[in-house]
Design an enzyme around this catalytic site. Structure first.
Site, PDB file in Angstrom:
ATOM      1  N   HIS A  66       0.837  -1.206   0.000  1.00 42.21           N
ATOM      2  CA  HIS A  66       0.000   0.000   0.000  1.00 42.21           C
ATOM      3  C   HIS A  66       0.876   1.262   0.000  1.00 42.21           C
ATOM      4  O   HIS A  66       0.711   2.143  -0.855  1.00 42.21           O
ATOM      5  CB  HIS A  66      -0.912  -0.033   1.237  1.00 42.21           C
ATOM      6  CG  HIS A  66      -1.836   1.141   1.347  1.00 42.21           C
ATOM      7  ND1 HIS A  66      -3.154   1.073   0.961  1.00 42.21           N
ATOM      8  CD2 HIS A  66      -1.638   2.407   1.797  1.00 42.21           C
ATOM      9  CE1 HIS A  66      -3.723   2.252   1.170  1.00 42.21           C
ATOM     10  NE2 HIS A  66      -2.836   3.079   1.682  1.00 42.21           N
ATOM     11  N   GLU A  67       1.802   1.326   0.938  1.00 32.57           N
ATOM     12  CA  GLU A  67       2.635   2.530   1.059  1.00 32.57           C
ATOM     13  C   GLU A  67       3.571   2.676  -0.137  1.00 32.57           C
ATOM     14  O   GLU A  67       3.867   3.794  -0.559  1.00 32.57           O
ATOM     15  CB  GLU A  67       3.416   2.532   2.381  1.00 32.57           C
ATOM     16  CG  GLU A  67       2.544   2.489   3.644  1.00 32.57           C
ATOM     17  CD  GLU A  67       1.446   3.551   3.708  1.00 32.57           C
ATOM     18  OE1 GLU A  67       1.609   4.622   3.088  1.00 32.57           O
ATOM     19  OE2 GLU A  67       0.412   3.308   4.366  1.00 32.57           O
ATOM     20  N   HIS A  87       1.735   4.569  -2.717  1.00 31.71           N
ATOM     21  CA  HIS A  87       1.794   6.020  -2.463  1.00 31.71           C
ATOM     22  C   HIS A  87       3.159   6.567  -2.890  1.00 31.71           C
ATOM     23  O   HIS A  87       3.253   7.627  -3.509  1.00 31.71           O
ATOM     24  CB  HIS A  87       1.612   6.305  -0.968  1.00 31.71           C
ATOM     25  CG  HIS A  87       0.186   6.238  -0.491  1.00 31.71           C
ATOM     26  ND1 HIS A  87      -0.820   6.997  -1.050  1.00 31.71           N
ATOM     27  CD2 HIS A  87      -0.409   5.528   0.513  1.00 31.71           C
ATOM     28  CE1 HIS A  87      -1.970   6.761  -0.410  1.00 31.71           C
ATOM     29  NE2 HIS A  87      -1.746   5.859   0.534  1.00 31.71           N
ATOM     30  N   GLU A 114      -4.769   7.726  -2.952  1.00 28.32           N
ATOM     31  CA  GLU A 114      -5.201   6.437  -2.412  1.00 28.32           C
ATOM     32  C   GLU A 114      -5.449   5.434  -3.543  1.00 28.32           C
ATOM     33  O   GLU A 114      -5.288   4.225  -3.352  1.00 28.32           O
ATOM     34  CB  GLU A 114      -6.461   6.639  -1.558  1.00 28.32           C
ATOM     35  CG  GLU A 114      -6.863   5.448  -0.696  1.00 28.32           C
ATOM     36  CD  GLU A 114      -5.893   5.143   0.455  1.00 28.32           C
ATOM     37  OE1 GLU A 114      -4.907   5.888   0.651  1.00 28.32           O
ATOM     38  OE2 GLU A 114      -6.132   4.141   1.145  1.00 28.32           O
TER      39      GLU A 114
HETATM   40 ZN    ZN Z   1      -3.247   5.166   1.893  1.00 30.58          ZN
END
Ligand code: ZN
Length: 499
Positions: free
Chosen positions: A261-262, A265, A291
């Site tokens: 997830h990160e 980003h 996101e």
């Molecule tokens: Zn996030």
């Protein structure tokens, strides 16, 4: 324009400094440093606010806005002025006394919330929450709105999004998700998530996270990964992007999925054109678009069969126990096991957005004054029962679980769900555009997808607005249909559902 650019560059130095101090606070700072760090950050944030407003002290912005309206600026300069003006218009409506009062209350409330959550004492948090809601209502009044005060708050996080549009999309989503969840729960297929349990020493997990991040395209020459309690990503500059992950010794995927997830980003932050640093053309579009990048890598890629076809053998090698003796299909099913949970951050792809819809409905009612803060636990528990079918044993695992409201972040939650919808819509287009995408994923080759996302989304900074970008990239406005199709196809197969 040269004058404005010079001014923006100065602001960018302050923003990077703030980001570094915040990163350090989560990663390195000794506990006793917290109080002073809070004061330093508040001071710099105030300085940034004042300096930003000063950009129009000589009427520079007003002049440039007039030029923009006359159409006498080129494409890129138009974007810069449009975005800086948008922010300026909002900020100058907020008196600094109000900004300080709000910041102070947010800091106090966050502190008390942490205690209240730990002790399961909603009553402790209630007076702080009441004050915060009143302040956020005042903020909306100061900023102004047409339809509902919630629009004025939503706009900070998701420029251009409206409550009316959210209500429609979320209603469609709820009507799709609640029956899908029921079907999954009555399926004869019962995944066994306990297959994934084991002992995973943190240094080994960290090495695996780095390996995955590298494979996805994270540039370690322009970024780093550390550990913190709550995973996050922060960009000081496209060439200095930092992410963190969290660890549990008995749960590998707790960290692994958070890392993917990160990294999503971070790839966005690293993908922004460095020459535009400091201007809106060097900034991400919105929270939801940000996101969408993290969710796409975490879910569409990181929970996919193709991804694990490549990485499962590697996992078996690194952690022979428990993975050596697990069949691939059982592993894949366990990884995508759907079950309602009390905690949002531990939710699966199917139930996650129901958590967001609950929060959206509640915060909208709070800001519109149709729900009183004291009634929050009752309403929360009822909605969790209605949408997720589970009962909430205590407020710590219920209404007190998230930090957002204590930090004054009203209007933030919807961006998580919008991010999921954008992710599905972008990924569907990527699949249609890159015919070998699935094959490349099974080979652990993420370069074509990464490059596509960079060229289509990252590199443009704020050149497009979110609604413009999604039409530009996918040919369609944002809707829930790509996301619903994605879930339907995936979970129909996994759980042998009949429609
Ligand atoms: Zn996030």
């Amino acid at each position: 324009m040269a004058q404005l650019r010079a001014h923006l560059e100065e602001l960018a130095h302050l923003k990077s400094t703030l980001a570094l101090l915040q990163w350090d606070q989560e990663v390195n700072m000794p506990a006793k440093g917290a109080k002073q760090r809070g004061t330093t950050i508040a001071y710099l944030a105030g300085l940034l606010h004042d300096k930003f407003l000063a950009s129009n002290a000589t009427g520079l912005l007003t002049e440039l806005k007039a030029a923009l309206d006359k159409g006498s600026l080129d494409d890129k300069d138009s974007v810069i002025v449009r975005e800086v003006w948008r922010e300026y218009e909002r900020e100058q409506k907020l008196p600094s006394q109000f900004v300080q009062k709000l910041a102070q209350q947010e800091s106090v409330a966050t502190h008390i919330w942490a205690q209240a959550r730990q002790d399961n004492r909603f009553d402790l948090f209630l007076p702080e929450l009441e004050t915060l809601v009143a302040l956020k209502q005042e903020e909306a009044r100061l900023v102004g709105y047409e339809d509902t005060p919630y629009d004025a708050l939503l706009d900070t996080f998701e420029p251009g999004a409206t409550t009316r549009e959210l209500k429609q999309i979320f209603l469609e989503l709820k009507d799709f998700l609640v029956p899908l969840l029921q079907k999954i729960q009555s399926s004869k297929i019962k995944p066994n998530p306990s297959l994934l349990a084991g002992r995973f020493p943190q240094p080994k997990q960290e090495r695996l996270n780095r390996e995955l991040a590298q494979a996805l395209g994270f540039d370690f020459g322009a970024g780093r990964i550390d550990a913190s309690n709550h995973p996050f990503a922060t960009g000081l500059h496209p060439e200095d992007v930092r992410i963190t992950s969290r660890y549990k010794p008995d749960n590998l995927f707790y960290s692994l999925l958070a890392t993917l997830h990160e990294v999503g980003h971070a790839l966005y932050e690293q993908g922004i054109a460095a020459e535009n640093f400091g201007t809106p053309l060097g900034e991400s579009i919105s929270l939801a678009i940000h996101e969408s990048q993290s969710r796409l890598w975490e879910n569409q890629v990181g929970r996919s069969r193709e991804f694990w076809q490549f990485f499962f053998p590697r996992l078996q090698k690194i952690f022979p126990r428990p993975f050596q003796d697990i069949k691939f299909d059982d592993f894949y099913l366990a990884l995508n096991h759907v079950a309602p949970t009390l905690i949002r951050t531990e939710a699966d792809e199917v139930t996650y957005n129901l958590h967001i819809i609950i929060r959206f409905e509640i915060e909208l009612a709070l800001i519109e004054d149709t729900l009183q803060p004291k009634d929050l636990p009752t309403v929360w528990n009822q909605k969790v029962q209605d949408y997720l079918g589970i009962s909430v044993p205590d407020d710590t695992q219920g209404v007190l679980q998230d930090i957002h409201w204590s930090s004054g972040l009203f209007g933030y939650f919807p961006t998580y769900t919008l991010g999921n919808l954008y992710a599905a819509q972008f990924f569907a287009t990527a699949k249609a555009t890159l015919p070998d995408l699935e094959t490349s994923l099974t080979k652990g080759d993420f370069q074509p997808l990464g490059e596509w996302l960079r060229q289509m989304i990252h590199i443009h900074g704020k050149y497009y607005t979110a609604s413009h970008l999604v039409k530009e990239v996918t040919g369609q406005p944002l809707s829930s249909s790509a996301f619903c199709d994605y879930l339907q196809t995936k979970y129909e197969t996994l759980y042998h559902l009949t429609s």
